[in-house]
Design an enzyme around this catalytic site. Structure first.
Site, short mmCIF file in Angstrom:
data_model
loop_
_atom_site.label_atom_id
_atom_site.label_comp_id
_atom_site.label_asym_id
_atom_site.label_seq_id
_atom_site.Cartn_x
_atom_site.Cartn_y
_atom_site.Cartn_z
N HIS A 192 41.69 30.69 42.78
CA HIS A 192 40.58 31.13 41.93
C HIS A 192 39.25 30.60 42.45
O HIS A 192 38.18 31.11 42.07
CB HIS A 192 40.81 30.68 40.49
CG HIS A 192 40.14 31.53 39.46
ND1 HIS A 192 38.96 32.22 39.71
CD2 HIS A 192 40.45 31.80 38.17
CE1 HIS A 192 38.60 32.88 38.61
NE2 HIS A 192 39.48 32.64 37.67
N GLU B 267 39.88 53.06 45.78
CA GLU B 267 40.42 54.21 46.51
C GLU B 267 40.84 53.78 47.92
O GLU B 267 40.04 53.66 48.83
CB GLU B 267 39.35 55.30 46.61
CG GLU B 267 39.83 56.59 47.23
CD GLU B 267 40.71 57.42 46.31
OE1 GLU B 267 41.87 57.62 46.66
OE2 GLU B 267 40.22 57.85 45.24
#
Length: 448
Positions: free
Chosen positions: A170, A391
């Protein structure tokens, strides 16, 4: 209307029968400069891993073995742009401050397969702990005790579909910058220019000199003051997991409830997030309350992106953690008796409180203290991050989700599975008795 999975849902697969075929290190495709990367006070406390799984349906033009090679090549190129990802966390010998050493020691890359078809996994948005098998745990690829900052596992299914499981420290990304990372990997894989040129200058969130804490920050607790049971600790209790689904109509209904309640104003702009968070707050506070102490304080925490709130604003392309924890507090009696609009307003005020000065004050607090946010429940929203919109050459994911943990005080918000409309899925983990009360309150307040 809002719905939740019941205990009589079809049993989940407990073993995805995953076989690891290859584990290796990948390195930047070009030589990179050896350097150390400063970590802000927000970054340096987030030393745990974030594990996400991205599911893709079969695509005859991009079978798993082709995607594996494309993904590996794209990640090697991405490690040039994100040079710190192939480095390691180190403590500076003089300052004793945690930092990233970007000496290229490598990122992990794992190739695996499952004996199941993707549709045999059931509802992907149901929190199945078996999804942990789709993210690689053992990081000792080359040497004992090594801890790469990023490990990617691609797991193929019998149907030709596959999952990409990514584990990152993180310290490397918050949700928004991880989404940018995914967009850039997708662009690289498609042989296109970077979608966004990332900004790696984390000194932009350095503490002031000298640090100046100008607010009391009741939402922060020093390490020595943290209770044994806190929101970041795994629970030893038996927990039931449920997905509560709100449709866009349900969210509109919650907003209308607020506007029509005492003190409400039909012209007031109410965000879906604030209405949902207030709804979760009342359900969580009252499900864990046995009525013996109505004056018990209940605090809900939720993340606020500070990029646009700082003066000057951070670049939208800022890579790193630019999220701080806002809070709302009330007694259980108040949560139960207040008009819903009052709860929504209290949540909104928590976010409004996060001004430039307040954010800088928290960052300075972290320079002078070691500690974490603490409350009764943390709402972690992945709802609008857009992971499912990335995408890739082989298409968009069918669904993206975190690997669920055994934590009862973190509630996750996620968009529904592909084709599931404009609502939100709410993942909750609670002990059985509390879950029954939460479920009943959730439906009661929705008028179900």
């Amino acid at each position: 209307m809002g719905t939740a999975y019941d205990h009589d849902s079809p049993p989940l697969l407990e073993d995805l029968k995953v076989t690891i075929h290859n584990s290796s290190m990948i390195f930047p495709s070009k030589e990179i400069e050896k350097k150390s990367l400063f970590l802000s006070n927000i970054d340096k406390v987030l030393t745990f891993d974030v594990e996400t799984v991205h599911f893709f349906g079969a695509n005859k033009d991009f079978p798993p073995h082709v995607v594996t090679e494309m993904l590996k090549n794209a990640l090697e190129d991405a490690l040039v742009v994100y040079d710190f990802l192939s480095g390691r966390l180190k403590v500076h010998p003089e300052t004793k401050r945690l930092e990233m050493d970007s000496t290229p020691e490598g990122a992990g890359f794992v190739v695996a397969s499952s004996e199941y078809k993707l549709d045999q996994l059931g509802d992907l948005d149901y929190p199945n702990t078996a999804f942990a098998q789709l993210v690689h745990k053992n990081k000792n690829f080359l040497k004992e005790g090594d801890d790469p900052l990023c490990v990617t596992q691609i797991t193929s299914f019998k149907c030709g579909g596959f999952a990409i499981g990514i584990s990152t420290s993180h310290t490397t990304f918050d949700g928004l910058s991880f989404k940018t990372f995914l967009d850039n990997v997708a662009s690289i894989a498609a042989k296109k220019p970077l979608a966004v040129t990332p900004c790696h200058d984390r000194h932009l969130l350095a503490a002031r000199s000298p640090p100046s804490v100008t607010f009391p920050h009741p939402e922060m607790l020093k390490l020595n003051d943290l209770p044994k049971s806190n929101i970041f600790e795994a629970s030893t209790e038996e927990l039931h997991f449920k997905v509560f689904k709100l449709t866009s109509n349900d969210i509109t209904k919650l907003k209308e409830e607020a506007r029509n309640s005492v003190g409400g104003d039909k012209s007031t702009r109410i965000t879906g997030f604030n209405a949902i968070t207030a709804h979760i707050w009342r359900c969580k506070a009252l499900s864990c309350d046995d009525g013996s102490n109505p004056n018990r304080s209940s605090t809900i925490l939720y993340a606020v992106d500070i990029r646009s709130r700082l003066e000057p604003p951070l670049p939208k392309s800022y890579t790193g953690n630019a999220v701080l924890t806002a809070y709302a507090t009330a007694t259980c009696r108040e949560v139960e008796e207040w008009p819903f609009m009052r709860l929504v307003e209290t949540v909104r005020e928590g976010a409004t409180r996060m001004t430039n000065e307040y954010a800088r004050s928290i960052i300075d607090w972290g320079e002078m203290n070691k500690g974490f946010p603490n409350g009764e429940v943390l709402v972690s929203s992945w709802w609008r991050l857009g992971f499912e919109k990335v995408e890739f050459p082989w298409g968009k994911p069918k669904y993206c989700c975190p690997v669920v943990y055994h934590r009862k005080d973190i509630v996750l918000l996620f968009p529904p599975v592909e084709g599931g409309g404009d609502g939100v899925s709410i993942i909750v983990a609670l002990p059985p008795k509390d879950m029954n009360k939460f479920h009943a309150l959730f439906n009661k307040f929705l008028g179900v």
